[in-house]
Design a protein around this motif. Sequence first.
Motif, PDB file in Angstrom:
ATOM      1  N   TYR A  97       0.668  -1.552  -0.223  1.00 12.47           N
ATOM      2  CA  TYR A  97       0.327   0.308  -0.105  1.00 12.47           C
ATOM      3  C   TYR A  97       1.163   1.227  -0.311  1.00 12.47           C
ATOM      4  N   ARG A  98       2.265   0.613   0.846  1.00 15.00           N
ATOM      5  CA  ARG A  98       3.029   2.878   0.864  1.00 15.00           C
ATOM      6  C   ARG A  98       3.457   2.824  -0.858  1.00 15.00           C
ATOM      7  N   TYR A  99       3.423   1.491  -1.796  1.00  5.97           N
ATOM      8  CA  TYR A  99       3.867   1.649  -2.568  1.00  5.97           C
ATOM      9  C   TYR A  99       2.686   2.026  -4.001  1.00  5.97           C
ATOM     10  N   THR A 100       2.018   2.922  -3.975  1.00  2.41           N
ATOM     11  CA  THR A 100       0.630   2.513  -4.375  1.00  2.41           C
ATOM     12  C   THR A 100       0.187   3.830  -4.549  1.00  2.41           C
ATOM     13  N   SER A 101      -0.833   4.969  -5.596  1.00  2.00           N
ATOM     14  CA  SER A 101      -1.412   6.334  -5.368  1.00  2.00           C
ATOM     15  C   SER A 101      -2.942   5.200  -5.696  1.00  2.00           C
ATOM     16  N   LYS A 103      -6.328   3.895  -6.775  1.00  2.00           N
ATOM     17  CA  LYS A 103      -7.924   3.644  -4.940  1.00  2.00           C
ATOM     18  C   LYS A 103      -8.008   2.222  -5.471  1.00  2.00           C
ATOM     19  N   ASP A 148       2.992  -0.798 -11.090  1.00  2.00           N
ATOM     20  CA  ASP A 148       2.377   0.054 -10.612  1.00  2.00           C
ATOM     21  C   ASP A 148       1.192   0.551 -12.062  1.00  2.00           C
ATOM     22  N   ASP A 151      -5.752   1.765 -12.109  1.00  2.31           N
ATOM     23  CA  ASP A 151      -5.427   3.236 -11.145  1.00  2.31           C
ATOM     24  C   ASP A 151      -5.861   2.499 -10.077  1.00  2.31           C
ATOM     25  N   ASP A 171     -10.646   3.258  -0.101  1.00  2.00           N
ATOM     26  CA  ASP A 171     -11.420   3.732  -0.533  1.00  2.00           C
ATOM     27  C   ASP A 171     -12.990   3.796   0.143  1.00  2.00           C
TER      28      ASP A 171
END
Length: 447
Positions: A97-101, A103, A148, A151, A171
């Motif tokens: 989780y630290r390495y993705t933006s 949703k 990554d 989206d 989200d």
Amino acid sequence: MSKIVILGGGESGVGAALLAKAKGHEVFLSDKGVLEESYKEILQKNEIPFEEGQHNEEWILDADEVIKSPGIPDKVELIKKLKSLKKPIISEIEFAYRYTSAKIVAITGSNGKTTTTLLTYHLLKQAGLKVGLAGNIGESFAKQVIEDNFDYYVLELSSFQLDNCYDFKADVAILLNITPDHLDRYNYVFQNYIDSKFRILQNMTVADDFIFYQESNTLVEELNKKQFPVNYLPVSLVKEVSEGAFLKDGFLHVNYKGSDLTIALENLPLKGSHNAINAMSAMLASKSLGIDNEAIKRGLTTFQNAEHRLEPVADIKGVKYINDSKATNVDSVFYALGSFDDPIILIMGGVDKGNDYRQIEDLVREKVKALICMGKDNHKLIHFFENIVPLIFDVDSIEKAVQLSSDLSESGDVVLLSPACASFDLFKNYEDRGHQFKSNVLKLITD
């Protein structure tokens, strides 16, 4: 550069090792068991040091951070030592989780999460979104995050994975139900398991959607105890809701921010009331992410469910054989029994996880003409059901169970493998159990 130790060399562990290496960390992977050859090759190719068949405590206890396989319980001595040294222990999900933006749609529940995850992923992908599938299913989340390219990610999360998540945030979160399961991992305290499931809500805000089945009593009792800063979207089989989803007069009604979608229950690709819950949850999640009604309808028409979940195997002389090997708890069997109106020959058994069979007592009495108990130790099943089912048998192999079911059945019957138990007494895992069931059923055709 921090020193990261990975405990466990399965899909999640190897994926975490690859991500850690890609991000410049010093990595060491340790597995007390034997690694699969394919995973060893991946580690060697990427020059990641590893060990198998042991845990080198000197290396492990020197870690700055430990990523633990969800299969390793906290009561293991090595984990206790790491905790005493205050070493951070996280899950592969937390690390990735630290390495993705992207949703995140996160899905959990005692039952139905695999079907709901696959359906949600299918609806989003068919609608054209760049979406990944990970968690308790598919390719490692951490491995996918290296590139990554997505989206969105749809994640199926077990309680074990959630236990070591701290900054992770969904989200959209879906909590399908909570019934007693895996209590051996939670000191046989149901509340500990409940708390674990509710970790899916941690860090969520009023801008985030929380989808839940409101007839799950344990789930709703917990919601009544605590307030969460989220947008509540209930799913119901018995009551109309203004925002959320409900079943009425054979139609699913999905309402989200003024946009309504109605679909006939008979048009769903999945049968049974439990699958109405799963479908409504997936449809709500899709609407939450902006998918329009027509795209959702199109996606529903092309969906196929997971293997080993109420999977039709064969129809032999009018007898339907159904593989529900993934039903490893009593609640799953409850839903399976509710999916059929024909007389059932039920195959149950395996490693009991503290099961309470009272939940299915009435359904078994009403629908089951014969119970085949399959396992190394069937005394609990036999003792509970001996005065409830007309015919009860004790077998110690899948071959005997399938042959006996064939001998007992007649046209119009359903032979249902829905074990309510773990598989490790006679099989490698539930997939192995399901595959062996299917191969033995198919032998009936050729014999």
